[in-house]
Design an enzyme around this catalytic site. Structure first.
Site: not given
Length: 312
Positions: A139, A160, A178, A244
């Site tokens: 998915h 998404k 999808d 980071r």
């Protein structure tokens, strides 16, 4: 679900002509391996891989034609078994009558090709390898960004498809939305595509289903793409420490392949399309040997060493 390939599929996809054994045209091919029955032409059938597609080239045919009539009949009878999916004769060579007779008796299709043996083997092998390749479905959304296949995953509703729409508007190409069908083509290569039912379609909550190719043109989609990296979108968690610097390289295993994975936190104000676009460009740079995080780490280490030397 494992692919079902029949001998008739070869007729539909290649320049082959059925010359005998029509009764067995729907026999199932269960392996991508192709056999050239050279030693079998000498009469040695103890280890004959009869479940494979058999391919007869000029070498095998020349030897076969030099045999006596009884030997030809015996070889042809042994070649044509009840599970042999088919025999391909290449280079436009005439198929011997005795071989066609035995093929008709056993219901083994004989397929005739005008092309060279090596080319026929190559094309048939590639076709069968693709059909029998391990596969799964995930998915997510698959986008081609600057030539990099980026698989975007995340929980339902995280954004998404909306991010994919923004990327498409920026000139990148949709592969699947999808549901992404993934095939492992070799040891380290995964190729994704969309199921035929939803190909070129994108679902946007509030708008519904849109056809990307109709709206943005043929250049906005592609049928399949090798997957190079994974982007995981997740809702921003204040308690979680996010990378980071980019020194910690995470991976995601899909079947037998480990793909580099980056987790991007989602919150209002963050332009996810631009971030993913930069992630794809940064991935390309890393493949070219340029790693900004490592360069920064080296600079920092050098600066600390210089400060120590000055202090001494």
């Amino acid at each position: 679900m494992a692919a079902i390939v029949r001998t008739s599929d070869l007729l539909d996809n290649f320049n082959l002509t059925l010359v005998a054994g029509e009764d067995g045209i729907n026999r199932e091919i269960i392996t991508s391996d192709i056999s050239r029955p050279g030693i079998e032409m000498t009469g040695y059938f103890r280890y004959y891989p009869k479940e494979r597609l058999q391919l007869i080239g000029k070498t095998e045919m020349t030897y076969f034609l030099e045999l006596s009539d009884d030997e030809k009949r015996s070889r042809a009878e042994n070649l044509c078994t009840d599970i042999t999916p088919g025999i391909v004769v290449t280079r436009g060579m005439t198929v011997p009558q005795v071989l066609m007779e035995e093929a008709n008796k056993a219901g083994v299709p004989i397929l005739h090709s005008p092309r060279k043996t090596t080319r026929v083997i190559s094309r048939l092998t590639n076709y069968l390898e693709e059909k029998f390749a391990p596969s799964t479905a995930i998915h997510g959304v698959l986008i081609d960004i600057y030539g990099v296949g980026v698989l975007i995953i995340g929980q339902s509703g995280v954004g998404k498809s909306e991010t994919a729409l923004e990327l498409i508007k920026r000139g990148h190409r949709l592969v699947a939305d999808d549901n992404v069908e993934i095939h492992q083509e070799d040891y380290e290569s995964l190729v994704g595509n969309a199921p035929p039912l939803i190909e070129h379609l994108l679902e946007i909550r509030g708008l519904g289903i849109i056809n990307v190719m109709t709206l943005f043109g043929a250049g906005s989609v592609r049928s399949n793409k090798r997957i190079s990296m994974v982007i995981n979108l997740e809702n921003w968690d204040e308690k979680k420490q996010y990378d980071r610097l980019g020194l910690d390289e995470d991976t995601m295993k899909i079947m037998d392949v480990h793909l580099p994975k980056a987790t991007i936190p989602v919150r209002p104000g963050r332009n996810l399309a631009v971030i993913i676009e930069v992630a794809a460009m940064n991935f390309r740079l890393k493949r070219m040997g340029v790693n900004a995080a490592e360069e920064f780490s080296e600079r920092l280490t050098m600066m600390i060493e210089n400060e120590k030397n000055l202090g001494e």
